[in-house]
Motif scaffolding. Structure first.
Motif, short mmCIF file in Angstrom:
data_model
loop_
_atom_site.label_atom_id
_atom_site.label_comp_id
_atom_site.label_asym_id
_atom_site.label_seq_id
_atom_site.Cartn_x
_atom_site.Cartn_y
_atom_site.Cartn_z
N LYS A 283 0.82 -1.21 0.00
CA LYS A 283 0.00 0.00 0.00
C LYS A 283 0.86 1.26 0.00
O LYS A 283 0.49 2.27 -0.59
CB LYS A 283 -0.92 0.00 1.22
CG LYS A 283 -2.00 -1.03 1.12
CD LYS A 283 -2.90 -1.02 2.32
CE LYS A 283 -4.14 -1.85 2.05
NZ LYS A 283 -5.03 -1.88 3.20
N LEU A 284 2.00 1.18 0.68
CA LEU A 284 2.90 2.34 0.70
C LEU A 284 3.60 2.49 -0.65
O LEU A 284 3.84 3.59 -1.13
CB LEU A 284 3.93 2.22 1.83
CG LEU A 284 3.35 2.23 3.24
CD1 LEU A 284 4.46 2.18 4.28
CD2 LEU A 284 2.49 3.47 3.47
N GLU B 228 2.24 1.74 -3.39
CA GLU B 228 1.23 2.30 -4.29
C GLU B 228 1.19 3.82 -4.18
O GLU B 228 1.00 4.52 -5.17
CB GLU B 228 -0.13 1.71 -3.93
CG GLU B 228 -1.05 1.58 -5.12
CD GLU B 228 -2.30 0.81 -4.77
OE1 GLU B 228 -2.42 -0.33 -5.22
OE2 GLU B 228 -3.17 1.34 -4.05
N VAL B 229 1.40 4.32 -2.96
CA VAL B 229 1.46 5.77 -2.76
C VAL B 229 2.55 6.37 -3.64
O VAL B 229 2.35 7.38 -4.33
CB VAL B 229 1.74 6.11 -1.27
CG1 VAL B 229 2.03 7.59 -1.10
CG2 VAL B 229 0.54 5.72 -0.41
N ALA B 230 3.70 5.71 -3.65
CA ALA B 230 4.82 6.20 -4.46
C ALA B 230 4.50 6.10 -5.96
O ALA B 230 4.86 6.99 -6.74
CB ALA B 230 6.08 5.41 -4.13
N THR B 231 3.80 5.03 -6.35
CA THR B 231 3.41 4.87 -7.76
C THR B 231 2.48 6.00 -8.19
O THR B 231 2.65 6.60 -9.25
CB THR B 231 2.68 3.52 -7.97
OG1 THR B 231 3.44 2.50 -7.35
CG2 THR B 231 2.51 3.22 -9.44
N VAL B 232 1.49 6.27 -7.35
CA VAL B 232 0.53 7.33 -7.65
C VAL B 232 1.24 8.67 -7.82
O VAL B 232 0.87 9.48 -8.64
CB VAL B 232 -0.53 7.40 -6.52
CG1 VAL B 232 -1.30 8.70 -6.56
CG2 VAL B 232 -1.47 6.22 -6.61
N LEU B 233 2.29 8.87 -7.02
CA LEU B 233 3.02 10.14 -7.08
C LEU B 233 4.14 10.12 -8.12
O LEU B 233 4.99 11.02 -8.14
CB LEU B 233 3.57 10.48 -5.69
CG LEU B 233 2.50 10.82 -4.65
CD1 LEU B 233 3.09 10.84 -3.26
CD2 LEU B 233 1.83 12.14 -4.96
N GLU B 234 4.15 9.07 -8.95
CA GLU B 234 5.12 8.99 -10.05
C GLU B 234 6.57 9.10 -9.60
O GLU B 234 7.37 9.82 -10.21
CB GLU B 234 4.86 10.11 -11.06
CG GLU B 234 3.67 9.90 -11.93
CD GLU B 234 3.61 10.96 -13.01
OE1 GLU B 234 3.87 10.61 -14.17
OE2 GLU B 234 3.35 12.13 -12.68
N LYS B 235 6.92 8.41 -8.54
CA LYS B 235 8.30 8.47 -8.06
C LYS B 235 9.17 7.52 -8.89
O LYS B 235 8.71 6.48 -9.34
CB LYS B 235 8.35 8.07 -6.58
CG LYS B 235 7.57 9.00 -5.68
CD LYS B 235 8.21 10.37 -5.60
CE LYS B 235 7.34 11.32 -4.79
NZ LYS B 235 7.92 12.64 -4.63
N SER B 236 10.44 7.90 -9.04
CA SER B 236 11.36 7.05 -9.79
C SER B 236 11.72 5.82 -8.96
O SER B 236 11.53 5.79 -7.75
CB SER B 236 12.63 7.82 -10.12
OG SER B 236 13.33 8.11 -8.93
N GLU C 213 14.06 6.61 -6.16
CA GLU C 213 13.41 7.28 -5.04
C GLU C 213 12.59 6.31 -4.21
O GLU C 213 12.56 6.40 -2.98
CB GLU C 213 12.50 8.40 -5.57
CG GLU C 213 12.91 9.77 -5.08
CD GLU C 213 12.03 10.85 -5.67
OE1 GLU C 213 11.61 11.71 -4.92
OE2 GLU C 213 11.77 10.81 -6.89
N VAL D 31 11.21 4.56 0.36
CA VAL D 31 10.17 3.64 0.83
C VAL D 31 10.75 2.28 1.22
O VAL D 31 10.62 1.84 2.36
CB VAL D 31 9.06 3.45 -0.24
CG1 VAL D 31 7.91 2.64 0.35
CG2 VAL D 31 8.55 4.78 -0.76
#
Lengths: 265, 260
Positions: free
Chosen positions: B153-154, B156-164, B167, B172
């Motif tokens: 779930k965490l 997914e947060v990074a995916t939603v925010l388009e993190k490389s 990163e 994470v």
């Protein structure tokens, strides 16, 4: 002219969207022919039974999962993967337990051109917006559920998305905190002028907040009805119109008209 | 006041068992129940301990062992974290290496000692290699577990925010795996300390393990016991130090306990 274009460009369009999953070699149809247009700055709620596919629809809009058929687009651009135009607030706050609240909110900034100072300033501004100033250095575990969710909202907003998706964001909160948060989100919606799409199973929440309420039927999920709420905000939860809409929605779900209205006041 | 009372109580609870063993030991040796040539009295052991410190013998052997541990431990921990991260992140890397890990890991490190002496000689290198192996496994396994247990779930947060990817790894995956990695490092240091003594007892000309073996040959049970307890005390101090470091570095991970 330019402004008009920008406006048209941010409209969320969902056209003939189908979604099915393969479960044990069988096709499970989750969404069938969903059509919805949401204008810029509009507040729309989707209500429906759990398992009616509303969260799936949100994931499709977010670009986390692909559509089986149909098209979802924001303005001219088809949604294929997550983009900065769409922000998401999850049911659980989903904060990083190892980072301070300020660092968690700052994580929502994806713009790499910003300086450290600018990021800090933005973080301060959004913490203030969700009334968490003074809690910058606290860890998520030190905050209440409602405060954690505020931080989650700030993290979603700080990236400045055009559309904010809210997936049952207050579902895990107690009744008083929930009402409080509904007022807050309304306040934020006014100040920030974002398009908001809220998923909820709380009928009162939907009526209190939305311009339009989308009612979804289950298995496969289809749009059953769209109700427009006309009355001015802030809305009186005991007003006649409020109760009328509430009765109508309950009728959609329970399929019976003999619900005692007074009972729900 | 209650808090102070609790503090005394908890101190009492911590020391009661060792004090009881010590008193029993003192009693049986003073009463002449056992042969003091086999089990010397604690008083004698403490005196010998003092003498060993005074002559500098204990410090010399202890520091020799300690530096061996540091070298092997550093190598083992770094490669354990590195390979563990690679195995945790990449499914194919995990598949390629897991059978090798499966075969090699159950081998007790003592079994490696003869082979390592054959390859690397009786000097420093073979000792460091043994410690390396001892440290490597717990660090490797805990690193893999830590990386794999990252909350989807965490992510997914990074995916939603388009993190490389970089990163996501730095902000994470690694922070989330850190408690597990540090647990691995603590276990690794414990094994490393055990390994050095074992390696020195089999073949060495210095170190705390050598001191114990040599004293046994000379039939000096007091020196043997002084050495054995030194190992125990040093091990305890190191673990306590690492635990403190862990709590300081990972304060967020202990917040729930603090609240209780």
């Amino acid at each position: 002219m330019e402004a008009g274009n920008a406006k048209r460009n941010k409209e969320l369009q969902i056209r003939h969207v189908y979604k099915s999953f393969r479960v044990d070699a069988e096709n499970l149809e989750v969404l069938r022919d969903v059509n919805l247009e949401i204008g810029e700055g509009e507040f729309v709620s989707i209500v429906g039974f759990s398992g009616c596919g509303k969260s799936t629809l949100l994931r499709l809009i977010m670009g986390l999962d692909p559509v089986t058929e149909g098209q979802i687009s924001i303005g001219e651009n088809e949604v294929k993967k997550p983009s900065r135009e769409v922000g998401m607030v999850f049911q659980e706050a989903r904060l990083f337990p190892w980072s301070s609240i300020a660092k968690n909110v700052e994580f929502g900034i994806s713009d790499k051109s910003l300086s450290k100072q600018e990021k800090k300033e933005m973080t301060r501004k959004y913490l203030e917006l969700v009334k968490l100033n003074g809690f910058e250095d606290a860890f998520p575990a030190q905050l209440s559920g409602g405060m954690q969710q505020r931080a989650g909202i700030a993290r979603a907003l700080i990236g400045n998305p055009d559309i904010l998706l809210l997936d049952e964001p207050f579902g895990a909160l107690d009744a008083f905190t929930r009402i409080n948060m509904q007022n807050e989100i309304l306040d934020i919606w006014r100040k920030e002028n974002k398009t908001m799409l809220l998923i909820t199973h709380d009928i009162d929440e939907a009526i209190f907040l939305s311009d339009r309420i989308v009612i979804m039927s289950e298995r496969p999920g289809t749009i059953q009805e769209v109700i427009r709420v006309e009355s001015a905000r802030p809305r009186d939860r005991g007003s006649e119109e409020f109760l009328k809409i509430r009765k109508h929605i309950l009728k959609c779900f329970l399929g019976s008209s003999d619900i005692d209205l007074e009972y729900y006041i | 006041m209650n808090k102070a009372k609790n503090k005394y109580l908890s101190f009492f609870q911590i020391i009661i068992a060792p004090v009881f063993v010590l008193l029993l030991w003192l009693a049986v040796t003073e009463a002449g129940v056992v042969n003091t040539n086999i089990l010397p009295s604690p008083v004698k052991v403490v005196k010998t301990f003092g003498a060993l410190i005074e002559s500098g013998k204990l410090w010399k052997n202890l520091s020799t062992s300690f530096f061996r541990v540091l070298k092997g431990f550093a190598l083992g921990a770094v490669s354990g974290i590195f390979i563990g991260t690679a195995m945790g992140l990449s499914g194919s890397m995990n598949k390629i290496l897991s059978s090798l890990v499966g075969i090699l890991r159950p081998i007790p490190m003592i079994a490696w000692i003869p082979m390592l002496i054959l390859w690397l000689g009786i000097g420093e290198k073979s000792k460091v290699a043994v410690i390396f192996i001892g440290t490597f496994w717990p660090v490797l396994l805990n690193t893999i577990t830590g990386i794999l247990s990252v909350d989807g779930k965490l992510l997914e947060v990074a995916t939603v925010l388009e993190k490389s990817r970089l990163e996501v790894l730095g902000k994470v995956v690694m922070p989330s795996a850190t408690p597990s990695i540090i647990t691995g490092v603590r276990l690794g240091f414990g094994t490393a300390w055990t390994c050095v003594v074992a390696a020195e007892m089999i073949a060495a000309s210095s170190g705390i393990g050598y001191m114990i073996t040599y004293a046994r040959e000379l039939s000096q049970p007091d020196v043997v016991l002084a050495g054995v307890f030194t190992i125990g005390i040093v091990g305890l101090l190191i673990d306590a130090g690492l635990l403190r470091l862990q709590k300081k570095l990972l304060r967020w991970n202990y917040l729930r306990d603090e609240r209780k």
